[in-house]
Design an enzyme around this catalytic site. Structure first.
Site, PDB file in Angstrom:
ATOM      1  CD  GLU A  91      -1.591   3.771  -8.879  1.00  0.00           C
ATOM      2  OE1 GLU A  91      -1.963   4.926  -8.584  1.00  0.00           O
ATOM      3  OE2 GLU A  91      -1.207   2.959  -8.032  1.00  0.00           O
TER       4      GLU A  91
ATOM      5  CG  ASP B 140      -4.262   1.088  -2.204  1.00  0.00           C
ATOM      6  OD1 ASP B 140      -5.426   1.049  -2.675  1.00  0.00           O
ATOM      7  OD2 ASP B 140      -3.725   2.143  -1.829  1.00  0.00           O
TER       8      ASP B 140
ATOM      9  CB  ALA C 131      -0.923  -0.006   1.216  1.00  0.00           C
TER      10      ALA C 131
ATOM     11  CG  HIS D 212      -3.135   4.961  -5.194  1.00  0.00           C
ATOM     12  ND1 HIS D 212      -2.081   5.339  -5.978  1.00  0.00           N
ATOM     13  CD2 HIS D 212      -2.793   5.346  -3.923  1.00  0.00           C
ATOM     14  CE1 HIS D 212      -1.152   5.933  -5.240  1.00  0.00           C
ATOM     15  NE2 HIS D 212      -1.559   5.948  -4.000  1.00  0.00           N
ATOM     16  CG  LEU D 213      -9.296   2.652  -2.500  1.00  0.00           C
ATOM     17  CD1 LEU D 213     -10.351   1.679  -1.981  1.00  0.00           C
ATOM     18  CD2 LEU D 213      -9.961   3.872  -3.108  1.00  0.00           C
TER      19      LEU D 213
END
Length: 527
Positions: free
Chosen positions: A261, A256, A230, A279-280
């Site tokens: 992206e 994540d 992450a 990508h939170l």
């Protein structure tokens, strides 16, 4: 006067606008739309962005008045920091805004992979009750390897300790004492790979960390290991991880972030044991609000001409409150130096003496450079590009400190050696409860003169009538003298005058000739 213009290029929390306050003209644009963004940047002083707006060299060049790029978040992949620095544009972010959110997501992904939450959820919603297929593992007594023990990695370690996990960590920059406080044991990366039942990555993306968890690393792990990333896409090699899962060399993963992206295709998506999110890490209401408020405050400081501790391209660091009042003084001393010397030095010593040296005053080197170049280059000089200008011109800056200050509680001297070997110095201090800025020395002459917008400095052979001559010529030109001091050394003297208005170059030449000055300088300290 018109208000500085701040462009909001992406959706930010209402608290961000509130934190900016009423002193700015706030505009909005879709930063992801290039055709809309570039013209919108033309006359703005600051731009606030998140991850969708690319502030590259083209965008920075289009923003002729730009002083600040503020990224409401941590990562700066979408900002060309080098181009911003060359242009004198400050880049700020919110380095601590999302650390809790990112840490909590990493723990969530780890739990999800341990208990197969995502595929079990999907199966049950599809009408299948498969308790035995989605059996998982406990965290208690398992070993988790934390790769990167920075702010987020440390929070993850703290939280996983609460699950009864053994913590090992790899971080070449972390101290054993810090690791010990977290209940973690520092080990080599190879040892971490071999020992861990879970691995969670918390490193910045750099050339050294790109692909760190790749084919070679994955050949050393337990087949039961579950890997969480992450942090930043690309640190974990997605293709290598997908192969390891397919071949049974890795049990699962929680991902994540991705090398490219946004992405909707990855070999990892083929595996039920992989939990993925878009990508939170920073996508919580709290993190977004913290980030927006933090960068709004930085924009206010930057557009007010102040140093911003969170600026990524300004080497200022923490500035003690006791040090801040001297920033304006030191910058003015820098401007006085070049006005008197007529050039920038090859070497500059920032000599700080007195009680203030109990604090870190290294920021004054940066401030002095900004002052040196403010009046001698055409481009705007900022705290960002002043070191670049110094490097381009070969200016070497040193900081000298001494707790003994002589006649003053504190005194700062800029002492520079010019290319021809000439040494020039100017000294200043702050006096009284109002912190009045005073000039207290020039080239070894002792003075005590308040700094003002317009000043004249001239050296001459001491004799009667010189000051009268200067007063008469200025009076005839309608220029009022607000203050004056003369300092003598043998048969030479230096005069410093505070005058109420600018002195034209032709009048300066007349004054210098009339008193046969050996040097004559006009100092303009207006902002």
């Amino acid at each position: 006067m018109s208000k500085p213009v701040v462009l909001i290029a992406e959706e930010l929390s209402p608290a961000t606008i509130e934190a900016l306050g009423p002193d700015f003209e706030v505009r909005s644009a879709d930063g992801a739309n290039r055709e809309e963004l570039l013209p919108a940047l033309a006359d703005v002083d600051a731009v606030l962005i998140r991850s969708a707006t690319k502030m590259d060299a083209e965008a920075i060049a289009a923003a002729k008045n730009l002083k600040v790029i503020a990224r409401a978040g941590v990562g700066l992949d979408n900002v060309d920091v080098q181009s911003a620095t060359q242009a004198g544009v400050m880049v700020v972010n919110a380095p601590t805004s999302n650390i809790t959110s990112a840490a909590e997501l990493a723990v969530g992904l780890l739990l999800a992979t341990a208990r197969n939450i995502a595929p079990a959820n999907q199966a049950l919603k599809g009408g299948a009750w498969k308790r035995s297929k989605y059996s998982g593992v406990e965290l208690l007594d398992k070993t988790v390897g934390v790769v990167g023990l920075g702010r987020i990695g440390a929070l993850v370690a703290e939280r996983l300790k609460g699950f009864g996990m053994k913590i090992v960590a790899y971080d070449p920059y972390a101290s054993p004492a810090k690791a010990g406080q977290l209940g973690a044991q520092l080990v080599s990366l190879d040892d971490l790979l071999v020992q861990s039942d879970f691995i969670t990555v918390h490193l910045p993306k750099t050339p050294e960390t790109l692909g760190l968890i790749g084919e070679e690393a994955l050949s050393k792990v337990k087949p039961s290991v579950r890997i969480v990333n992450a942090a930043r896409g690309g640190i974990v090699d997605e293709a290598a991880l997908a192969r390891a899962i397919a071949e049974g060399r890795v049990a699962g993963a929680g991902i994540d972030v991705f090398a490219t992206e946004p992405t909707t295709e990855s070999p990892l998506f083929e595996h039920e044991s992989v939990v993925v999110t878009p990508h939170l890490g920073a996508s919580t209401d709290e993190a977004q609000e913290k980030a927006g408020i933090a960068v709004a405050k930085s924009v206010r400081l930057a557009l007010g001409g102040e140093l911003v501790p969170d600026a990524v391209n300004v080497s200022s660091g923490f500035i003690a409150e006791e040090v801040r009042p001297g920033i304006a003084l030191v910058e003015k001393l820098g401007r006085m130096f070049t006005a008197i010397a007529g050039a920038v030095p090859a070497q500059l010593d920032v000599d700080v003496r007195g009680e203030i040296t109990a604090h870190d005053v290294s920021v004054w080197k940066l401030v002095a450079l900004k002052g040196l170049f403010t009046d001698v280059v055409e481009d705007s000089v900022t705290y960002v590009n002043a070191p670049v200008l110094a490097e381009q011109r070969g200016v070497v800056v040193r900081l000298v400190t001494d707790p003994d200050s002589g006649d003053f509680r504190n005194v700062t001297t800029l002492r520079g050696t010019l290319a021809d070997g000439t040494v020039v110095s100017v000294s200043g201090t702050l006096t009284g409860p109002k912190m009045v800025e005073k000039l207290v020395g020039i080239n070894g002459y002792d003075l005590e003169v308040p700094l003002s917008d317009h000043m004249l400095v001239f050296e001459y052979s001491d004799r009667p009538g010189v000051i009268g001559n200067v007063g008469r010529i200025l009076g005839d030109a309608g220029i009022n003298i607000g203050g004056m001091q003369v300092s003598r050394q043998g048969d030479h003297a230096i005069g410093v005058l505070n005058v109420d208005s600018a002195v034209p170059p032709a009048l300066t030449a007349s004054l210098s000739e009339a008193i046969a000055a050996t040097s004559f300088s006009v100092v303009d300290l207006r902002a």
